[in-house]
Design a protein around this motif. Structure first.
Motif, PDB file in Angstrom:
ATOM      1  N   GLU A 141       0.190  12.425   7.499  1.00 43.07           N
ATOM      2  CA  GLU A 141      -0.643  11.994   6.379  1.00 43.07           C
ATOM      3  C   GLU A 141      -0.521  12.874   5.140  1.00 43.07           C
ATOM      4  N   THR A 142      -0.541  12.214   3.987  1.00 45.64           N
ATOM      5  CA  THR A 142      -0.916  12.866   2.740  1.00 45.64           C
ATOM      6  C   THR A 142      -2.175  12.173   2.249  1.00 45.64           C
ATOM      7  N   ASN A 143      -3.297  12.847   2.350  1.00 43.19           N
ATOM      8  CA  ASN A 143      -4.560  12.278   1.908  1.00 43.19           C
ATOM      9  C   ASN A 143      -4.850  12.784   0.505  1.00 43.19           C
ATOM     10  N   HIS A 144      -4.962  11.862  -0.434  1.00 41.60           N
ATOM     11  CA  HIS A 144      -5.067  12.229  -1.844  1.00 41.60           C
ATOM     12  C   HIS A 144      -6.494  12.493  -2.298  1.00 41.60           C
ATOM     13  N   PHE A 150      -9.171  18.389   8.865  1.00 43.25           N
ATOM     14  CA  PHE A 150      -8.840  17.195   9.634  1.00 43.25           C
ATOM     15  C   PHE A 150      -7.741  16.353   8.987  1.00 43.25           C
ATOM     16  N   HIS A 151      -7.305  16.720   7.800  1.00 38.82           N
ATOM     17  CA  HIS A 151      -6.400  15.849   7.051  1.00 38.82           C
ATOM     18  C   HIS A 151      -5.155  16.581   6.578  1.00 38.82           C
ATOM     19  N   GLY A 184       2.426  14.719   4.438  1.00 40.37           N
ATOM     20  CA  GLY A 184       3.059  13.758   5.342  1.00 40.37           C
ATOM     21  C   GLY A 184       3.607  12.552   4.605  1.00 40.37           C
ATOM     22  N   PRO A 185       4.399  11.735   5.268  1.00 41.30           N
ATOM     23  CA  PRO A 185       4.990  10.563   4.622  1.00 41.30           C
ATOM     24  C   PRO A 185       3.985   9.452   4.295  1.00 41.30           C
ATOM     25  N   VAL A 196      -7.271   3.659   2.205  1.00 40.04           N
ATOM     26  CA  VAL A 196      -6.206   2.699   2.475  1.00 40.04           C
ATOM     27  C   VAL A 196      -4.836   3.363   2.406  1.00 40.04           C
ATOM     28  N   THR A 197      -3.893   2.795   3.161  1.00 36.02           N
ATOM     29  CA  THR A 197      -2.509   3.257   3.115  1.00 36.02           C
ATOM     30  C   THR A 197      -1.810   2.537   1.954  1.00 36.02           C
ATOM     31  N   GLN A 198      -2.092   3.050   0.785  1.00 32.99           N
ATOM     32  CA  GLN A 198      -1.522   2.551  -0.469  1.00 32.99           C
ATOM     33  C   GLN A 198      -1.139   3.737  -1.336  1.00 32.99           C
ATOM     34  N   HIS A 199      -0.240   3.462  -2.284  1.00 28.38           N
ATOM     35  CA  HIS A 199       0.101   4.492  -3.261  1.00 28.38           C
ATOM     36  C   HIS A 199       0.655   3.825  -4.510  1.00 28.38           C
TER      37      HIS A 199
END
Length: 539
Positions: free
Chosen positions: A128-131, A137-138, A142-143, A187-190
């Motif tokens: 994960e890359t949590n923005h 925990f985060h 990550g991709p 959400v898994t968006q970018h």
């Protein structure tokens, strides 16, 4: 025609994309990834709101259905599964939820060493890359890109306030210390686009010379020699080929297609296979058993205004035209919505080890997976049973690889499931009927009285269906468990050079959306494979 690779991965879904990327990091091995669907460059995939077309109309999907469900008025349920690079992560609602820590500790308690929460947490973090959330925990490197919604509807605030009125507090991180509570969806968006497993893991690495990706190729059968899987038979444009694997074949075709492929290859219950004219290779009766899914029921409300919701109307059509132009121009606007814009977890039983119900608040009248349309605007809530006690199965219709399997979730077979879902529906209606919604609430599409159990039960039986999370059909467990298919290293019992890596290995379903956990499972599996490769041959 025959080809040879070190590793051959069946299925370019969430797990397959992770495995292909991680295993091909080693330049000394060759990796082949095989996908039955096509590429993922369609706007229906990359535009987040494209999910509204992908799911109901079978775009990039297998578009299966269940056998008639005895406890749902003999209706056939819907089973859309991704048939495209990225698999179901390319057609899902992109909600980033990992499950509850109890879920994974329970896996370990069932004898699956190394699958407890704190053993899996590093793989969630690695992926994960949590923005927006920065804590222990985060992940931040990550991709998989995880973001807040770019343009959340103001209507979500009615839902969040309604939850608070009913004692469901706001929770800033449902993937952190505590899962219970309500929140706008991460959400898994970018940059206004879907970040599927393919976009995160596969696309950046397609230029690797040791990675081969085959699309629109159907795997028909695993070839087994002396209890060792050595190759696959595939079909491409009605031409058969043999693809050899010198090290391993990894089946990552999902909870429906992975057991289907094993059974077509003679791996399953020997008596059932013989009846279909399939010569048994290995008697493994757990293949296709232990199917679990989140059953959901969806109350729908009209809204007094079209603002902040999707719908069928003249203002809605004008909005859609403007927003489509805006998305294609600069990847912004309402079409970055995933529709399921906020969610909440709560328990019915105070002694439950984890929340029993998930609510997903949808900014539109999403009825029957958007296959049943209503004029006007509104909102709906998916109230889903998190840990059903009912168990179903995936079996073969015949010995033809092109035939859809027989999918039987066996919904509501256990009486406790109906009891818990009924209580969850009542609580959901309490949220939707709270004073927080007074400003916007219109009539219900299907009027319900939360105090009328008989009416609510009939509503469940006549409308409830999948929340798109089938798991468990190649169960992880010890050899002593007659339903287990793989061990704690995800190797198939009794066969060499074969693993299964996807949602099918889950012994029990998790509390929440399954995609993030499947990615973590695949990250861990890649490390297990690399570790084994690095060890001396005599160990």
């Amino acid at each position: 025609m025959s080809e040879k690779f070190d590793y051959v991965i069946v299925g370019a879904g969430s797990a397959g994309c992770v495995l292909a990327a991680r295993l091909s990091e080693d330049k000394n091995v060759s990796v082949c990834l095989i996908e039955a669907g096509g590429n993922d460059n369609s706007a229906f995939v990359q535009m987040p709101a494209g999910v509204a077309a992908s799911v109901p109309y079978g775009i990039n999907s297998w578009h299966y259905q269940t056998v008639p469900q005895a406890n749902l008025n003999n209706r056939c349920g819907f089973v859309p599964r991704g048939k495209v690079l990225g698999g179901s992560s390319s057609i899902n609602a992109m909600v980033y939820i990992r499950g509850n820590r109890w879920d994974f500790d329970n896996w370990a308690a069932q004898g699956n060493h190394g699958w407890d929460y704190y053993s899996l947490l590093p793989y969630f973090i690695k992926a994960e890359t949590n923005h927006s959330i920065n804590n222990e925990f985060h992940g931040s490197n990550g991709p998989l890109q995880v973001n807040e919604l770019q343009t959340p509807s103001p209507v979500n605030q009615y839902f969040l306030k309604g939850c608070a009125e009913q004692g469901i507090a706001l929770n800033s991180d449902i993937n952190g210390v505590n899962q219970e509570g309500a929140r706008l969806s991460q959400v898994t968006q970018h940059n206004g686009e879907r970040c599927s497993a393919a976009k995160a893991y596969l696309t950046p690495n397609l230029s690797r010379p040791n990675l081969t990706v085959m699309t629109k190729v159907q795997v028909e059968k695993l070839i087994v020699t002396d209890n060792t899987v050595t190759a696959l038979r595939v079909n491409h444009k009605n031409r058969r080929r043999i693809i050899n694997a010198s090290k391993e074949v990894i089946v990552s075709a999902g909870a429906i297609n992975s057991p289907q492929l094993l059974m077509l290859s003679g791996i399953g219950d020997k008596d059932a296979l013989k009846k279909l004219g399939i010569e048994p290779t290995l008697h493994l009766p757990g293949v296709g058993q232990n199917l679990q899914d989140h059953l959901t029921v969806v109350p729908l409300y009209r809204a007094k205004t079209s603002a902040g919701t999707f719908g069928i109307s003249l203002p809605g059509a004008m909005q859609m035209t403007t927003q489509t132009y805006q998305w294609f121009k600069n990847r912004t606007g309402d079409l970055t919505s995933n529709f399921a814009e906020s969610h909440a977890f709560f328990s019915i039983d105070n002694d439950a080890p984890a929340p029993e119900i998930q609510m997903e608040f949808v900014i539109g009248l999403v009825d029957d997976h958007s296959r049943k349309l209503h004029w006007g605007h509104g909102y709906s809530v998916h109230a889903s049973l998190m840990r059903p006690k009912s168990r179903g199965s995936v079996t073969l219709k015949d010995n033809n690889p092109k035939s859809a399997p027989l999918i039987d979730p066996n919904y509501l077979d256990h009486p406790d499931d109906l009891t818990t879902l009924l209580a969850g529906l009542k609580q959901t209606l309490s949220v939707l009927e709270s004073s927080a919604f007074n400003e916007i609430k219109g009539e219900m599409i299907y009027p319900l009285d939360k105090n009328n159990d008989e009416q609510l039960i009939e509503f469940i039986r006549s409308t409830a269906d999948t929340e798109y999370h089938p798991v468990g059909t190649c169960k992880m467990g010890s050899k002593d468990d007659e339903l287990s298919v793989v061990d704690s290293e995800l190797k198939v019992h009794g066969l060499a050079n074969l693993r299964v890596v996807d949602a099918s290995i889950m012994p029990t379903i998790i509390t929440g959306n399954t995609n993030a956990s499947v990615i973590a499972i695949a990250e861990k599996a890649a490390d297990l494979i690399k570790l084994e490769r690095s060890q001396p041959a005599d160990q």
